[in-house]
Design a protein around this motif. Structure first.
Motif, PDB file in Angstrom:
ATOM      1  N   ALA A 133     -14.768  12.283  -2.754  1.00 43.52           N
ATOM      2  CA  ALA A 133     -13.610  13.153  -2.979  1.00 43.52           C
ATOM      3  C   ALA A 133     -12.325  12.452  -2.548  1.00 43.52           C
ATOM      4  O   ALA A 133     -12.312  11.685  -1.572  1.00 43.52           O
ATOM      5  CB  ALA A 133     -13.783  14.454  -2.194  1.00 43.52           C
ATOM      6  N   ASP A 134     -11.241  12.711  -3.267  1.00 45.47           N
ATOM      7  CA  ASP A 134      -9.938  12.151  -2.909  1.00 45.47           C
ATOM      8  C   ASP A 134      -9.511  12.671  -1.536  1.00 45.47           C
ATOM      9  O   ASP A 134      -9.958  13.729  -1.085  1.00 45.47           O
ATOM     10  CB  ASP A 134      -8.875  12.554  -3.939  1.00 45.47           C
ATOM     11  CG  ASP A 134      -9.148  11.976  -5.316  1.00 45.47           C
ATOM     12  OD1 ASP A 134     -10.023  11.098  -5.423  1.00 45.47           O
ATOM     13  OD2 ASP A 134      -8.495  12.409  -6.281  1.00 45.47           O
ATOM     14  N   LYS A 135      -8.619  11.916  -0.873  1.00 46.04           N
ATOM     15  CA  LYS A 135      -8.099  12.357   0.412  1.00 46.04           C
ATOM     16  C   LYS A 135      -6.691  11.814   0.592  1.00 46.04           C
ATOM     17  O   LYS A 135      -6.222  10.980  -0.194  1.00 46.04           O
ATOM     18  CB  LYS A 135      -8.991  11.874   1.556  1.00 46.04           C
ATOM     19  CG  LYS A 135      -9.059  10.368   1.694  1.00 46.04           C
ATOM     20  CD  LYS A 135      -9.979   9.937   2.825  1.00 46.04           C
ATOM     21  CE  LYS A 135      -9.376  10.139   4.178  1.00 46.04           C
ATOM     22  NZ  LYS A 135     -10.182   9.579   5.282  1.00 46.04           N
ATOM     23  N   SER A 136      -6.024  12.263   1.633  1.00 46.67           N
ATOM     24  CA  SER A 136      -4.703  11.744   1.980  1.00 46.67           C
ATOM     25  C   SER A 136      -4.885  10.663   3.044  1.00 46.67           C
ATOM     26  O   SER A 136      -5.608  10.864   4.027  1.00 46.67           O
ATOM     27  CB  SER A 136      -3.819  12.871   2.522  1.00 46.67           C
ATOM     28  OG  SER A 136      -2.555  12.367   2.914  1.00 46.67           O
ATOM     29  N   PHE A 137      -4.247   9.508   2.822  1.00 48.61           N
ATOM     30  CA  PHE A 137      -4.359   8.386   3.754  1.00 48.61           C
ATOM     31  C   PHE A 137      -2.986   7.743   3.871  1.00 48.61           C
ATOM     32  O   PHE A 137      -2.398   7.337   2.879  1.00 48.61           O
ATOM     33  CB  PHE A 137      -5.387   7.376   3.230  1.00 48.61           C
ATOM     34  CG  PHE A 137      -5.641   6.207   4.142  1.00 48.61           C
ATOM     35  CD1 PHE A 137      -6.439   6.346   5.265  1.00 48.61           C
ATOM     36  CD2 PHE A 137      -5.068   4.963   3.881  1.00 48.61           C
ATOM     37  CE1 PHE A 137      -6.695   5.273   6.104  1.00 48.61           C
ATOM     38  CE2 PHE A 137      -5.315   3.882   4.712  1.00 48.61           C
ATOM     39  CZ  PHE A 137      -6.124   4.032   5.834  1.00 48.61           C
ATOM     40  N   GLN A 138      -2.447   7.717   5.078  1.00 45.38           N
ATOM     41  CA  GLN A 138      -1.096   7.199   5.312  1.00 45.38           C
ATOM     42  C   GLN A 138      -0.062   7.930   4.450  1.00 45.38           C
ATOM     43  O   GLN A 138       0.893   7.340   3.964  1.00 45.38           O
ATOM     44  CB  GLN A 138      -1.035   5.698   5.030  1.00 45.38           C
ATOM     45  CG  GLN A 138      -1.901   4.867   5.955  1.00 45.38           C
ATOM     46  CD  GLN A 138      -1.772   3.379   5.696  1.00 45.38           C
ATOM     47  OE1 GLN A 138      -1.314   2.935   4.631  1.00 45.38           O
ATOM     48  NE2 GLN A 138      -2.171   2.592   6.673  1.00 45.38           N
ATOM     49  N   GLY A 139      -0.275   9.219   4.249  1.00 45.09           N
ATOM     50  CA  GLY A 139       0.662  10.025   3.485  1.00 45.09           C
ATOM     51  C   GLY A 139       0.570   9.838   1.979  1.00 45.09           C
ATOM     52  O   GLY A 139       1.415  10.339   1.239  1.00 45.09           O
ATOM     53  N   LYS A 140      -0.473   9.142   1.517  1.00 40.05           N
ATOM     54  CA  LYS A 140      -0.641   8.900   0.077  1.00 40.05           C
ATOM     55  C   LYS A 140      -2.005   9.409  -0.369  1.00 40.05           C
ATOM     56  O   LYS A 140      -2.953   9.413   0.403  1.00 40.05           O
ATOM     57  CB  LYS A 140      -0.503   7.407  -0.231  1.00 40.05           C
ATOM     58  CG  LYS A 140       0.849   6.827   0.148  1.00 40.05           C
ATOM     59  CD  LYS A 140       0.911   5.335  -0.136  1.00 40.05           C
ATOM     60  CE  LYS A 140       2.262   4.751   0.256  1.00 40.05           C
ATOM     61  NZ  LYS A 140       2.338   3.293   0.013  1.00 40.05           N
ATOM     62  N   GLN A 141      -2.075   9.823  -1.632  1.00 38.15           N
ATOM     63  CA  GLN A 141      -3.343  10.255  -2.191  1.00 38.15           C
ATOM     64  C   GLN A 141      -4.163   9.032  -2.588  1.00 38.15           C
ATOM     65  O   GLN A 141      -3.673   8.153  -3.295  1.00 38.15           O
ATOM     66  CB  GLN A 141      -3.123  11.164  -3.402  1.00 38.15           C
ATOM     67  CG  GLN A 141      -2.663  12.568  -3.037  1.00 38.15           C
ATOM     68  CD  GLN A 141      -3.709  13.298  -2.194  1.00 38.15           C
ATOM     69  OE1 GLN A 141      -4.866  13.444  -2.612  1.00 38.15           O
ATOM     70  NE2 GLN A 141      -3.311  13.759  -1.015  1.00 38.15           N
ATOM     71  N   VAL A 142      -5.398   8.976  -2.115  1.00 34.81           N
ATOM     72  CA  VAL A 142      -6.233   7.810  -2.389  1.00 34.81           C
ATOM     73  C   VAL A 142      -7.578   8.208  -2.973  1.00 34.81           C
ATOM     74  O   VAL A 142      -8.090   9.300  -2.716  1.00 34.81           O
ATOM     75  CB  VAL A 142      -6.479   6.976  -1.108  1.00 34.81           C
ATOM     76  CG1 VAL A 142      -5.180   6.427  -0.559  1.00 34.81           C
ATOM     77  CG2 VAL A 142      -7.212   7.791  -0.042  1.00 34.81           C
ATOM     78  N   ASN A 143      -8.119   7.311  -3.793  1.00 38.60           N
ATOM     79  CA  ASN A 143      -9.514   7.389  -4.196  1.00 38.60           C
ATOM     80  C   ASN A 143     -10.347   6.794  -3.070  1.00 38.60           C
ATOM     81  O   ASN A 143      -9.987   5.761  -2.513  1.00 38.60           O
ATOM     82  CB  ASN A 143      -9.773   6.584  -5.475  1.00 38.60           C
ATOM     83  CG  ASN A 143      -9.089   7.145  -6.695  1.00 38.60           C
ATOM     84  OD1 ASN A 143      -8.326   6.453  -7.375  1.00 38.60           O
ATOM     85  ND2 ASN A 143      -9.355   8.403  -7.018  1.00 38.60           N
ATOM     86  N   VAL A 144     -11.432   7.444  -2.736  1.00 36.06           N
ATOM     87  CA  VAL A 144     -12.327   6.930  -1.704  1.00 36.06           C
ATOM     88  C   VAL A 144     -13.625   6.486  -2.377  1.00 36.06           C
ATOM     89  O   VAL A 144     -14.319   7.303  -2.990  1.00 36.06           O
ATOM     90  CB  VAL A 144     -12.635   7.992  -0.633  1.00 36.06           C
ATOM     91  CG1 VAL A 144     -13.517   7.399   0.453  1.00 36.06           C
ATOM     92  CG2 VAL A 144     -11.342   8.537  -0.035  1.00 36.06           C
ATOM     93  N   VAL A 145     -13.922   5.197  -2.283  1.00 37.13           N
ATOM     94  CA  VAL A 145     -15.143   4.658  -2.866  1.00 37.13           C
ATOM     95  C   VAL A 145     -16.066   4.216  -1.737  1.00 37.13           C
ATOM     96  O   VAL A 145     -15.648   3.480  -0.834  1.00 37.13           O
ATOM     97  CB  VAL A 145     -14.858   3.471  -3.800  1.00 37.13           C
ATOM     98  CG1 VAL A 145     -16.159   2.914  -4.359  1.00 37.13           C
ATOM     99  CG2 VAL A 145     -13.937   3.899  -4.940  1.00 37.13           C
ATOM    100  N   GLU A 146     -17.297   4.693  -1.780  1.00 37.93           N
ATOM    101  CA  GLU A 146     -18.285   4.319  -0.768  1.00 37.93           C
ATOM    102  C   GLU A 146     -19.201   3.232  -1.318  1.00 37.93           C
ATOM    103  O   GLU A 146     -19.803   3.390  -2.378  1.00 37.93           O
ATOM    104  CB  GLU A 146     -19.110   5.536  -0.365  1.00 37.93           C
ATOM    105  CG  GLU A 146     -20.188   5.223   0.671  1.00 37.93           C
ATOM    106  CD  GLU A 146     -20.990   6.449   1.057  1.00 37.93           C
ATOM    107  OE1 GLU A 146     -20.405   7.331   1.710  1.00 37.93           O
ATOM    108  OE2 GLU A 146     -22.176   6.540   0.676  1.00 37.93           O
ATOM    109  N   LEU A 147     -19.287   2.123  -0.583  1.00 34.12           N
ATOM    110  CA  LEU A 147     -20.213   1.047  -0.922  1.00 34.12           C
ATOM    111  C   LEU A 147     -21.402   1.126   0.036  1.00 34.12           C
ATOM    112  O   LEU A 147     -21.218   1.272   1.241  1.00 34.12           O
ATOM    113  CB  LEU A 147     -19.546  -0.322  -0.775  1.00 34.12           C
ATOM    114  CG  LEU A 147     -18.190  -0.544  -1.459  1.00 34.12           C
ATOM    115  CD1 LEU A 147     -17.740  -1.988  -1.238  1.00 34.12           C
ATOM    116  CD2 LEU A 147     -18.265  -0.241  -2.940  1.00 34.12           C
ATOM    117  N   ASN A 148     -22.602   0.999  -0.505  1.00 27.88           N
ATOM    118  CA  ASN A 148     -23.809   1.006   0.312  1.00 27.88           C
ATOM    119  C   ASN A 148     -24.602  -0.264   0.051  1.00 27.88           C
ATOM    120  O   ASN A 148     -24.869  -0.612  -1.105  1.00 27.88           O
ATOM    121  CB  ASN A 148     -24.670   2.234  -0.017  1.00 27.88           C
ATOM    122  CG  ASN A 148     -24.030   3.520   0.459  1.00 27.88           C
ATOM    123  OD1 ASN A 148     -23.991   3.799   1.652  1.00 27.88           O
ATOM    124  ND2 ASN A 148     -23.504   4.303  -0.473  1.00 27.88           N
ATOM    125  N   ALA A 149     -24.947  -0.961   1.117  1.00 26.55           N
ATOM    126  CA  ALA A 149     -25.651  -2.239   0.990  1.00 26.55           C
ATOM    127  C   ALA A 149     -27.017  -2.050   0.346  1.00 26.55           C
ATOM    128  O   ALA A 149     -27.733  -1.091   0.639  1.00 26.55           O
ATOM    129  CB  ALA A 149     -25.799  -2.896   2.358  1.00 26.55           C
TER     130      ALA A 149
END
Length: 217
Positions: A133-149
């Motif tokens: 899910a998108d979130k706010s990071f440093q006051g900006k809207q970001v895509n959050v991508v999870e990498l799994n080994a």
């Protein structure tokens, strides 16, 4: 009974195909490709950053520094440590009030480590990925991508990338080693700069008098 077994086998096969395809989320890949292309188009950048570390025992550390990146070269500055990487050699300088030393390694000796230059393409091998899910990071809207080994013995089992939705800039990332340790980086004042000379990423011992040199190549 035989017919039931065939139906069950088909069902399990379809489920396996769905599960495998979900490991490489196409939406996540599109965002990761856009981030990687943005990095390559800048041909170099500078930024300040905050670094935070914590472990399972509750120990934590927070530092701020500066970073310059150009292709597979980078220079990382922390209060008592500086890392030079010209794409072939890595110099790690420790400088305190009581001593100075620089350790020299070949880049190949650091294989498998996540660095400010390879973080942009690490998803291309060794990891599965999914868009969260998108979130706010440093006051900006970001895509959050999870990498799994993909491998259980990988140095980092999970990595979260925070990618600016409008500019495709990588604003920060968090890494988890699977043993309770987490490392987070947050970029600030990110600026494209393609004019950084290659010599900036090479350690020059003439500029650091009294430094002990430990060559591990």
């Amino acid at each position: 009974m035989k017919r039931l077994s065939i139906v069950l086998l088909i069902f399990l096969s379809i489920f396996s195909i769905i599960e495998v395809s979900a490991q490489k989320d196409p939406k996540a890949k599109s965002i990761l490709d856009g981030m990687s292309q943005k990095f390559q188009s800048m041909q170099g950048f500078t930024a300040s950053f905050d670094f935070t570390y914590s472990d399972q025992a509750g120990t934590s550390d927070r530092q701020s520094g500066d970073i310059s990146v150009k292709g597979n070269q980078y220079r990382l500055k922390l209060p008592e440590q500086e890392i030079f990487n010209d794409g072939k050699t890595v110099w790690t300088l420790i400088e305190t009030p009581t001593y100075k030393e620089v350790t020299i390694n070949d880049v190949s000796q650091m294989e498998g480590e996540l660095t400010p230059s390879n973080i942009y393409k690490m998803y291309e091998s060794g990891f599965n990925y999914v868009l969260l899910a998108d979130k706010s990071f440093q006051g900006k809207q970001v895509n959050v991508v999870e990498l799994n080994a993909e491998k259980p013995n990988a140095p980092f089992q999970k990595v979260l990338l925070m990618i600016d939705k409008s500019t495709k800039d990588l604003l920060g990332w968090e890494m988890f080693d699977g043993q309770g340790g987490s490392f987070s980086y947050a970029f600030k004042n990110l600026k494209a700069d393609s004019s950084i000379p290659d010599s900036y990423f090479v350690f020059d011992p003439k500029k650091y008098s009294g430094v002990e040199i430990i060559d591990l190549r």
